[in-house]
Write a protein that holds these residues in place. Structure first.
Motif, short mmCIF file in Angstrom:
data_model
loop_
_atom_site.label_atom_id
_atom_site.label_comp_id
_atom_site.label_asym_id
_atom_site.label_seq_id
_atom_site.Cartn_x
_atom_site.Cartn_y
_atom_site.Cartn_z
N LYS A 200 0.86 -1.18 0.00
CA LYS A 200 0.00 0.00 0.00
C LYS A 200 0.90 1.24 0.00
CE LYS A 200 -3.51 -2.78 0.45
NZ LYS A 200 -4.35 -3.09 -0.72
N GLU B 121 0.12 4.42 -1.58
CA GLU B 121 -0.60 5.55 -2.15
C GLU B 121 0.07 6.87 -1.77
OE1 GLU B 121 -1.79 3.14 -0.17
OE2 GLU B 121 -3.96 2.87 -0.42
N ASN C 39 -0.53 -0.75 -4.71
CA ASN C 39 -1.31 0.47 -4.91
C ASN C 39 -0.36 1.66 -4.87
OD1 ASN C 39 -3.08 2.62 -4.94
ND2 ASN C 39 -4.52 1.71 -3.49
#
Length: 276
Positions: free
Chosen positions: A111, A113, A131
């Motif tokens: 993750k 982002e 992501n």
């Protein structure tokens, strides 16, 4: 007669003394001959004697360390496992790692982002299904990395090196890839839109890509020579001064007059004909 005897004794004494002096020579003085040099040489002199060259004999400790290092030059251009591990710790701690070396790192399903990975080295890394939406990857090196199914929506890939990258079925909506190197990249089935102006997509596989219908994708002045666009949905794409020479556009969907300002030498057109 006594005088002659005295002279004989004197000569004998001198000969004896000379013999003693010559017997002490190897013990006290370094002989210039090879036969006498070996037993008389001190430890320091031995080191100098076996030295292959005068330069080596006078080399400083620092110079010896540098010369003895067999991998010094490769180490300056290739990351060691320990340096990658330290940068991974930095990434986890700061949720940012600009300029880091993460060569070959396994970041599958990560993750990330909005992360700052500008100038990062992620060559040969595994970023499958990660992501990276809104991530800053400007000037990053992602050559030969695997990003199958990765989310890169609204990411900045300007001037990034994605040579040979695998982005099959990835999401690249509204990305910025101005001047990016996507040569021989694999984007089959990917969803993308954004600014690819002046990017190099030569030899890339963009078959069956689906452009976001809400935003125009800009391929102006990009190099798509030899690119596979078979079956691609390019309805909202711009190809102003785009190099599409020898590209495969068979079964591709295009907007009206979309190719009017593109270079189309030996291009396979949507209907299967080859443009002259």
């Amino acid at each position: 007669m006594l005088k002659n005897l005295f002279l004989a004794l004197t000569s004998t004494t001198l000969i004896f003394m000379a013999g003693c002096s010559s017997g002490q020579l190897p013990a006290n003085i370094s002989s210039s001959t090879p036969e006498t040099a070996a037993p008389a040489t001190s430890p320091t002199e031995t080191t100098q004697a076996v030295s292959p060259t005068p330069e080596t004999a006078t080399t400083s400790p620092t110079q010896i360390t540098q010369a003895a290092s067999p991998t010094q030059e490769p180490a300056s251009v290739a990351a060691t496992p320990s340096s990658v591990s330290k940068d991974l710790e930095r990434l986890q701690r700061n949720h940012a790692c600009p300029g880091c070396d993460l060569t070959g790192a396994n970041l599958a399903d990560a993750k990330l982002e909005g992360i700052d990975l500008s100038r990062v080295n992620l060559s040969n890394a595994n970023l499958d299904r990660a992501n990276l939406s809104n991530a800053n990857l400007k000037d990053a090196n992602l050559s030969n990395a695997s990003l199958n199914g990765t989310i890169l929506s609204q990411a900045d890939l300007s001037s990034a090196n994605l040579n040979g990258v695998i982005l099959n079925k990835a999401e690249l909506n509204n990305i910025k890839a101005i001047g990016a190197n996507l040569k021989d990249a694999k984007l089959s089935g990917a969803k993308l839109s954004g600014d690819f102006s002046k990017a190099d997509l030569s030899g890339a596989d963009l078959s069956d890509i689906d452009l976001n219908l809400d935003n125009t994708t800009n391929f102006s002045e990009a190099n798509l020579s030899g690119t596979n666009l078979n079956g691609a949905n390019l309805t909202y794409a711009e190809f102003i001064n785009t190099n599409l020479n020898k590209a495969n556009l068979k079964s591709a969907k295009l907007g009206f007059n979309a190719l009017s300002k593109a270079q189309l030498k030996e291009t396979i057109m949507p209907d299967g004909t080859i443009q002259k």
